[in-house]
Design an enzyme around this catalytic site. Structure first.
Site, PDB file in Angstrom:
ATOM      1  N   VAL A 165      40.794  37.802  31.451  1.00 56.24           N
ATOM      2  CA  VAL A 165      40.777  39.265  31.359  1.00 56.24           C
ATOM      3  C   VAL A 165      40.918  39.710  29.906  1.00 56.24           C
ATOM      4  O   VAL A 165      40.155  40.551  29.423  1.00 56.24           O
ATOM      5  CB  VAL A 165      41.900  39.863  32.239  1.00 56.24           C
ATOM      6  N   THR A 194      49.936  36.503  35.490  1.00 56.03           N
ATOM      7  CA  THR A 194      50.967  36.875  36.472  1.00 56.03           C
ATOM      8  C   THR A 194      50.873  35.875  37.629  1.00 56.03           C
ATOM      9  O   THR A 194      50.459  36.242  38.730  1.00 56.03           O
ATOM     10  CB  THR A 194      50.759  38.317  36.986  1.00 56.03           C
ATOM     11  N   PHE A 234      38.285  45.227  37.250  1.00 50.86           N
ATOM     12  CA  PHE A 234      37.645  44.768  38.494  1.00 50.86           C
ATOM     13  C   PHE A 234      36.592  43.705  38.206  1.00 50.86           C
ATOM     14  O   PHE A 234      35.636  43.554  38.950  1.00 50.86           O
ATOM     15  CB  PHE A 234      37.035  45.959  39.234  1.00 50.86           C
ATOM     16  N   LEU A 260      29.899  40.197  52.531  1.00 47.55           N
ATOM     17  CA  LEU A 260      29.792  39.885  53.961  1.00 47.55           C
ATOM     18  C   LEU A 260      29.149  38.515  54.120  1.00 47.55           C
ATOM     19  O   LEU A 260      28.527  38.257  55.136  1.00 47.55           O
ATOM     20  CB  LEU A 260      28.932  40.936  54.662  1.00 47.55           C
ATOM     21  N   GLY A 297      31.277  31.745  54.921  1.00 46.97           N
ATOM     22  CA  GLY A 297      31.264  30.485  54.174  1.00 46.97           C
ATOM     23  C   GLY A 297      32.486  29.653  54.485  1.00 46.97           C
ATOM     24  O   GLY A 297      32.968  29.629  55.624  1.00 46.97           O
ATOM     25  N   CYS A 338      42.196  34.894  41.907  1.00 46.23           N
ATOM     26  CA  CYS A 338      42.595  36.282  42.188  1.00 46.23           C
ATOM     27  C   CYS A 338      42.930  36.536  43.655  1.00 46.23           C
ATOM     28  O   CYS A 338      44.067  36.878  43.982  1.00 46.23           O
ATOM     29  CB  CYS A 338      41.509  37.233  41.737  1.00 46.23           C
ATOM     30  N   LYS A 356      46.051  34.693  45.267  1.00 44.52           N
ATOM     31  CA  LYS A 356      47.296  35.109  44.604  1.00 44.52           C
ATOM     32  C   LYS A 356      47.593  36.597  44.881  1.00 44.52           C
ATOM     33  O   LYS A 356      48.718  36.967  45.205  1.00 44.52           O
ATOM     34  CB  LYS A 356      47.120  34.860  43.101  1.00 44.52           C
ATOM     35  N   ARG A 385      40.085  26.972  40.094  1.00 41.83           N
ATOM     36  CA  ARG A 385      41.393  27.341  40.641  1.00 41.83           C
ATOM     37  C   ARG A 385      41.239  27.791  42.097  1.00 41.83           C
ATOM     38  O   ARG A 385      40.385  28.607  42.405  1.00 41.83           O
ATOM     39  CB  ARG A 385      42.025  28.451  39.789  1.00 41.83           C
TER      40      ARG A 385
HETATM   41  C1  UGA Z   1      37.581  39.035  42.410  1.00 44.31           C
HETATM   42  C2  UGA Z   1      37.063  40.452  42.657  1.00 44.31           C
HETATM   43  O1  UGA Z   1      35.748  40.408  43.218  1.00 44.31           O
HETATM   44  C3  UGA Z   1      37.043  41.262  41.354  1.00 44.31           C
HETATM   45  O2  UGA Z   1      36.645  42.599  41.622  1.00 44.31           O
HETATM   46  C4  UGA Z   1      38.439  41.252  40.751  1.00 44.31           C
HETATM   47  O3  UGA Z   1      38.463  41.949  39.511  1.00 44.31           O
HETATM   48  C5  UGA Z   1      38.869  39.812  40.520  1.00 44.31           C
HETATM   49  O4  UGA Z   1      38.865  39.109  41.779  1.00 44.31           O
HETATM   50  C6  UGA Z   1      40.257  39.857  39.931  1.00 44.31           C
HETATM   51  O5  UGA Z   1      41.179  40.345  40.582  1.00 44.31           O
HETATM   52  O6  UGA Z   1      40.426  39.521  38.752  1.00 44.31           O
HETATM   53  P1  UGA Z   1      36.499  36.760  41.473  1.00 44.31           P
HETATM   54  O7  UGA Z   1      37.782  36.105  41.864  1.00 44.31           O
HETATM   55  O8  UGA Z   1      35.905  36.481  40.154  1.00 44.31           O
HETATM   56  O9  UGA Z   1      36.651  38.370  41.565  1.00 44.31           O
HETATM   57  O10 UGA Z   1      35.422  36.302  42.549  1.00 44.31           O
HETATM   58  P2  UGA Z   1      34.574  36.947  43.739  1.00 44.31           P
HETATM   59  O11 UGA Z   1      33.174  37.089  43.318  1.00 44.31           O
HETATM   60  O12 UGA Z   1      35.232  38.148  44.267  1.00 44.31           O
HETATM   61  O13 UGA Z   1      34.669  35.776  44.814  1.00 44.31           O
HETATM   62  C7  UGA Z   1      35.946  35.369  45.343  1.00 44.31           C
HETATM   63  C8  UGA Z   1      35.767  34.311  46.398  1.00 44.31           C
HETATM   64  O14 UGA Z   1      35.208  34.870  47.579  1.00 44.31           O
HETATM   65  C9  UGA Z   1      34.847  33.151  46.007  1.00 44.31           C
HETATM   66  O15 UGA Z   1      35.416  31.938  46.451  1.00 44.31           O
HETATM   67  C10 UGA Z   1      33.561  33.456  46.745  1.00 44.31           C
HETATM   68  O16 UGA Z   1      32.808  32.300  47.034  1.00 44.31           O
HETATM   69  C11 UGA Z   1      34.087  34.105  48.016  1.00 44.31           C
HETATM   70  N1  UGA Z   1      33.136  35.032  48.663  1.00 44.31           N
HETATM   71  C12 UGA Z   1      32.728  36.153  48.030  1.00 44.31           C
HETATM   72  C13 UGA Z   1      32.710  34.757  49.961  1.00 44.31           C
HETATM   73  O17 UGA Z   1      33.105  33.737  50.570  1.00 44.31           O
HETATM   74  N2  UGA Z   1      31.862  35.639  50.563  1.00 44.31           N
HETATM   75  C14 UGA Z   1      31.426  36.765  49.954  1.00 44.31           C
HETATM   76  O18 UGA Z   1      30.651  37.530  50.571  1.00 44.31           O
HETATM   77  C15 UGA Z   1      31.864  37.026  48.651  1.00 44.31           C
END
Ligand code: UGA
Length: 472
Positions: A11, A85, A151, A269, A272, A279, A282, A346
């Site tokens: 970040v 954090t 975000f 949606l 998987g 994120c 946690k 992670r």
């Molecule tokens: C997430 C949020 O999307 C961000 O908006 C937020 O700022 C960030 O956490 C944070 O708090 O710092 P991120 O952890 O980078 O972002 O990843 P995502 O793209 O949200 O994916 C998270 C997990 O969900 C991954 O393992 C992904 O494979 C899974 N996922 C995502 C699914 O299984 N299905 C989906 O439709 C979307």
């Protein structure tokens, strides 16, 4: 504006580089000397689109790196706290780094400053930061504390910062809000997007982004509630996928049917093997803990977490149902990162699954386009890492797809089939059309969709509808 960003993690580094791109003078402060030296020397420590360009553009000009918090605070009008954090054993957010930075800031405040929480923190952190600064000699009229949640998603962090769906400012005084409004003005008035050197606009970006000004506590809650809602959406569709498997329906068709309702929307949606990353897991635990602390038992979140864990067990059951026994089986694995487009492992579901399969006695040969280095640290020498998908598949009893990297969705299926010992693909990310896979001679397992195979899968006499439910 002169800005300090404390913490050079995901970040902090992205925010620092992007704030410099908006035209501010930024000092990124960190106490990790090795990291500082690497950043000063031109290294880019994380795999993130456009970050190398921004660092190269601004390093030494509008973006500096330092270990001197005092000087950075004195020189700046706004100080962003972007330190880690991590979760405690009880699942709460450990705010000790935030507290120690707040103490450090207190001693250096020499004129009006806005201290901005950028890390994901529980509600009331702004209040605590304020109290800590006062306790350590800060004068109430010399500072305000604001919440400005981020975000950004890993992999698209730079474009998420510069083309956000919204900018949220949580400030409890007009003076404080004015400083943050000024910082983000190039985005919210649209002038950044007119610059020829602006980072290219991603699809879907609506310009200019709306500015949402709230109280500090509301902004803190917006961040936790957003992540919890997105995780809930993923667990919801994973639960629906499990029902689809039981009844022989197709979750992709269901997704299309519900995602086209504009009140629901199609994003997040994708069923998987469950969400991972630094994120969602946690933040859900931290949100649940803070809700409990303030008297609300947020049991919905327990269920979101339970479904997510169950999703991994279901995947292991699929591997078993495809291969019968696991000991000594050779598995090709595509994907180690927690999602596509990043080298971050992670809380990666892929790593958790690999560890379970190793325990069951499987031999694993894996490929990931970016995460080998980090996976090696986590898995040691237990897994063979190779340089492409076909090498991972070579001689394997089955191929497992665990991360949604784009390159995994366009493999040469003939070549893949020739590489595998048995043409079995177990896809935890639904990257392929089942009919296409069957047409290429694969037995293909996916999530929430009927199992397909070029050969009969069950003894004669078993009706197709019964076969389809064999995964439930
Ligand atoms: C997430 C949020 O999307 C961000 O908006 C937020 O700022 C960030 O956490 C944070 O708090 O710092 P991120 O952890 O980078 O972002 O990843 P995502 O793209 O949200 O994916 C998270 C997990 O969900 C991954 O393992 C992904 O494979 C899974 N996922 C995502 C699914 O299984 N299905 C989906 O439709 C979307």
């Amino acid at each position: 504006m002169q800005i300090a960003v404390v913490g050079s993690g995901y970040v902090g580094l992205v925010a620092g580089a992007c704030l410099a791109d908006l035209g501010h003078d930024v000092i990124v402060v960190d106490n990790d000397q090795e990291k500082l030296a690497a950043l000063q020397g031109g290294e880019v420590p994380i795999h993130e689109n456009f970050l190398p360009e921004l660092l190269a553009r601004h390093r030494g000009v509008r973006l500096r790196f330092s270990d001197d918090l005092d000087n950075a605070v004195r020189a700046s009008s706004a100080i962003f706290i972007a330190v880690g954090t991590p979760p405690t054993e009880q699942g709460e957010a450990d705010l000790s780094y935030v507290e120690s930075v707040a103490r450090g800031i207190a001693g250096a405040i020499n004129s009006y400053k806005v201290v901005v929480e950028k890390s994901t923190v529980p509600v009331y952190t702004c209040d605590w930061v304020r109290r800590i600064i006062l306790r350590n000699g800060g004068h109430a009229e010399h500072f305000d504390v604001a919440s400005n949640p981020e975000f950004l998603r890993e992999g698209t962090a730079v474009t998420d910062f510069l083309y956000p769906d919204r900018v949220v400012i949580g400030a409890d005084s007009p003076r404080c809000a004015a400083v943050l409004r000024e910082i983000y003005a190039p985005l919210t008035d649209g002038t950044y997007y007119l610059r020829p050197e602006a980072i290219p606009r991603p699809d879907r970006a609506q310009l200019p982004p709306p500015l949402i000004v709230t109280g500090a506590k509301s902004a803190e809650l917006i961040k936790h509630a957003s992540n919890a809602f997105l995780a809930m959406k993923i667990s919801f569709i994973n639960a629906v996928a499990s029902i689809c498997e039981s009844v022989g329906a197709d979750v992709q068709q269901v997704c299309r049917g519900i995602g086209t309702d504009s009140r629901i929307g199609p994003r997040f949606l994708n069923p998987g093997i469950g969400y991972g990353g630094s994120c969602f897991p946690k933040d859900l635990m931290a949100f649940r803990a803070v809700a409990r602390e303030y008297g609300y038992d947020f049991r919905l979140l327990d269920e979101v977490i339970r479904i997510n864990e169950d999703q991994r067990q279901r995947f292991i059951r699929k591997v078993r149902s495809a291969l019968w026994t696991l000991r000594g089986k050779r598995l090709g694995v595509l994907g180690l990162a927690f999602k596509g487009g990043t080298d971050d492992i992670r809380e990666s579901p892929a790593i958790v699954l690999i560890q379970s399969l190793l325990q069951e006695g499987c031999q694993i040969c894996a490929y990931d386009p970016a995460a080998h280095l980090r996976a090696r640290e986590a898995l040691g020498g237990a897994v063979m890492l190779v340089e492409n998908a076909y090498d991972a598949a070579r001689g394997a009893d089955a191929l497992l797809i665990l991360t949604e990297w784009e390159e995994f969705s366009s493999l040469d299926l003939k070549r893949l089939r020739a590489a595998l010992r048995y043409p079995i693909v177990i896809d935890g990310r639904n990257l392929y059309d089942p009919e296409l896979m069957a047409g290429h001679g694969f037995t293909y397992y996916s999530v929430g969709r009927p199992l397909v195979s070029p050969e009969p899968l069950a003894p004669a006499g078993v009706a197709p509808s019964e076969r389809k439910s064999s995964l439930s």
